[in-house]
Write an enzyme that holds these catalytic residues in place. Sequence first.
Site, PDB file in Angstrom:
ATOM      1  N   HIS A  75      38.675   5.211  81.653  1.00  0.00           N
ATOM      2  CA  HIS A  75      38.662   4.231  82.727  1.00  0.00           C
ATOM      3  C   HIS A  75      40.033   4.185  83.389  1.00  0.00           C
ATOM      4  O   HIS A  75      41.039   4.604  82.813  1.00  0.00           O
ATOM      5  CB  HIS A  75      38.278   2.862  82.182  1.00  0.00           C
ATOM      6  CG  HIS A  75      36.833   2.770  81.800  1.00  0.00           C
ATOM      7  ND1 HIS A  75      36.247   1.598  81.415  1.00  0.00           N
ATOM      8  CD2 HIS A  75      35.856   3.713  81.748  1.00  0.00           C
ATOM      9  CE1 HIS A  75      34.971   1.817  81.148  1.00  0.00           C
ATOM     10  NE2 HIS A  75      34.716   3.090  81.336  1.00  0.00           N
ATOM     11  N   GLU A  77      42.023   1.736  83.991  1.00  0.00           N
ATOM     12  CA  GLU A  77      42.987   0.931  83.237  1.00  0.00           C
ATOM     13  C   GLU A  77      43.549   1.732  82.066  1.00  0.00           C
ATOM     14  O   GLU A  77      44.750   1.689  81.793  1.00  0.00           O
ATOM     15  CB  GLU A  77      42.325  -0.341  82.683  1.00  0.00           C
ATOM     16  CG  GLU A  77      41.649  -1.200  83.718  1.00  0.00           C
ATOM     17  CD  GLU A  77      40.154  -0.936  83.860  1.00  0.00           C
ATOM     18  OE1 GLU A  77      39.408  -1.898  84.061  1.00  0.00           O
ATOM     19  OE2 GLU A  77      39.733   0.242  83.775  1.00  0.00           O
ATOM     20  N   CYS A 103      36.089  -3.701  81.500  1.00  0.00           N
ATOM     21  CA  CYS A 103      35.024  -3.763  80.505  1.00  0.00           C
ATOM     22  C   CYS A 103      35.638  -4.311  79.208  1.00  0.00           C
ATOM     23  O   CYS A 103      36.860  -4.457  79.110  1.00  0.00           O
ATOM     24  CB  CYS A 103      34.418  -2.380  80.284  1.00  0.00           C
ATOM     25  SG  CYS A 103      35.527  -1.205  79.459  1.00  0.00           S
ATOM     26  N   CYS A 106      38.301  -1.913  77.621  1.00  0.00           N
ATOM     27  CA  CYS A 106      39.578  -1.943  78.337  1.00  0.00           C
ATOM     28  C   CYS A 106      40.276  -3.277  78.137  1.00  0.00           C
ATOM     29  O   CYS A 106      41.503  -3.337  78.044  1.00  0.00           O
ATOM     30  CB  CYS A 106      39.367  -1.660  79.821  1.00  0.00           C
ATOM     31  SG  CYS A 106      39.002   0.085  80.170  1.00  0.00           S
TER      32      CYS A 106
END
Length: 151
Positions: A75, A77, A103, A106
């Site tokens: 992701h 992040e 999410c 993360c």
Amino acid sequence: MTKPSFDHIFMNLATELAARSHCVRAHVGAVLTKDTRIISIGYNGPPAGTHNCDEEWPDTGCQRDSKGSCSLALHAEENAILYAAKNGAKIEGSTLYTTLSPCIACARLILSSGIRTVYFKYSYAAYKGLDSDEGVDFLRKFGVEVILLES
């Protein structure tokens, strides 16, 4: 002339970075900052040097995991945090700008990294059809400030 806030500048950059993603299904960007300085950037996609989903599987994207997410991608992040850590940047007390709210996975990484504030543009729950933004709820429960930054 009104000057844009740093919050809007960083979110605009995250939005531009999202366009770099090779993901077939979603384009997410992230900017990690400290004291109005950029310390790292990221966008979603597979680990550097592996493949590009939009080139290898342009019609379907990579395989899905059991939750329907990309099985090969990091992701945005994660990429921003990993790049900062790899290069010795101090993440503690930083601020993260991301185009999609984190999410839960993360969110755990954000909390563990010591990121103090997260700004997001769109809801992960709305994108995934979930009842709540569990990543946002998790971060707020443990004292991380999470803010929807509207245009």
